[in-house]
Design a protein around this motif. Structure first.
Motif, PDB file in Angstrom:
ATOM      1  N   SER A  34       1.027   3.485   2.030  1.00 34.01           N
ATOM      2  CA  SER A  34       0.383   3.107   0.771  1.00 34.01           C
ATOM      3  C   SER A  34       0.418   1.585   0.663  1.00 34.01           C
ATOM      4  O   SER A  34       1.182   0.913   1.369  1.00 34.01           O
ATOM      5  N   SER A  50      -2.862  -6.502  -1.611  1.00 32.53           N
ATOM      6  CA  SER A  50      -4.249  -6.057  -1.591  1.00 32.53           C
ATOM      7  C   SER A  50      -5.161  -7.113  -0.964  1.00 32.53           C
ATOM      8  O   SER A  50      -6.112  -6.776  -0.257  1.00 32.53           O
ATOM      9  N   ILE A  66      -8.547   6.506  -0.839  1.00 29.76           N
ATOM     10  CA  ILE A  66      -7.968   6.649  -2.167  1.00 29.76           C
ATOM     11  C   ILE A  66      -7.730   8.123  -2.436  1.00 29.76           C
ATOM     12  O   ILE A  66      -8.658   8.935  -2.372  1.00 29.76           O
ATOM     13  N   ARG A  67      -6.476   8.460  -2.701  1.00 31.03           N
ATOM     14  CA  ARG A  67      -6.085   9.831  -3.056  1.00 31.03           C
ATOM     15  C   ARG A  67      -5.450   9.776  -4.440  1.00 31.03           C
ATOM     16  O   ARG A  67      -4.301   9.356  -4.576  1.00 31.03           O
ATOM     17  N   GLY A  68      -6.214  10.177  -5.420  1.00 33.41           N
ATOM     18  CA  GLY A  68      -5.735  10.063  -6.791  1.00 33.41           C
ATOM     19  C   GLY A  68      -5.608   8.595  -7.141  1.00 33.41           C
ATOM     20  O   GLY A  68      -6.560   7.837  -7.064  1.00 33.41           O
ATOM     21  N   ARG A  69      -4.400   8.197  -7.496  1.00 35.90           N
ATOM     22  CA  ARG A  69      -4.145   6.788  -7.834  1.00 35.90           C
ATOM     23  C   ARG A  69      -3.547   6.019  -6.662  1.00 35.90           C
ATOM     24  O   ARG A  69      -3.249   4.839  -6.776  1.00 35.90           O
ATOM     25  N   THR A  70      -3.354   6.687  -5.544  1.00 37.05           N
ATOM     26  CA  THR A  70      -2.705   6.072  -4.387  1.00 37.05           C
ATOM     27  C   THR A  70      -3.745   5.621  -3.369  1.00 37.05           C
ATOM     28  O   THR A  70      -4.627   6.388  -2.990  1.00 37.05           O
ATOM     29  N   HIS A  71      -3.604   4.377  -2.937  1.00 35.97           N
ATOM     30  CA  HIS A  71      -4.456   3.839  -1.880  1.00 35.97           C
ATOM     31  C   HIS A  71      -3.662   3.917  -0.585  1.00 35.97           C
ATOM     32  O   HIS A  71      -2.626   3.258  -0.438  1.00 35.97           O
TER      33      HIS A  71
END
Length: 120
Positions: A34, A50, A66-71
């Motif tokens: 992440s 970032s 991007i999975r939900g709020r996780t990059h």
């Protein structure tokens, strides 16, 4: 202000020119991470991490999902092949130069053999 070329090889070497980004790539070579996990060893903010990740993405060296709020970031080693190919020309140069040095050293050893100290 530094003008960054859009040439893929230039972008790869620009990305690799920073130690933080090289260390991020090394971490990603062990598996996806992440943004927070990539930032953690450097004690940097997520915003700073970032920015580094965006440079790596622009060079094509990583993919972000991007999975939900996780990059999550994953290494994409493909573009490194172009950099390796470019560098390999210099590898041949240095290998050739080292071969010449080895021959010179062998010739010098043959011309001036070492004498054994007394008693051997």
């Amino acid at each position: 202000m530094v003008d960054i070329s859009h040439n893929p090889l230039d972008m790869i070497f620009h990305a690799l020119g920073d130690e933080t980004r090289r260390r991020m790539l090394a971490a990603l070579s062990q598996g996806e991470r992440s943004v927070g996990e990539l930032a953690e060893p450097f004690s940097m903010s997520l915003a700073a991490a970032s920015k580094h990740i965006k440079v790596l993405e622009a060079a094509g060296l990583i993919r972000r999902e991007i999975r939900g709020r996780t990059h999550l970031c994953r290494l994409d080693p493909g573009p490194l092949a172009g950099a390796h190919q470019w560098l390999s020309a210099y590898e041949h140069f240095w290998t050739g130069r080292l071969d010449v040095l080895e021959r010179l050293l062998h010739a010098e050893d043959a011309a001036f053999p070492r004498q054994k100290p007394d008693g051997e």
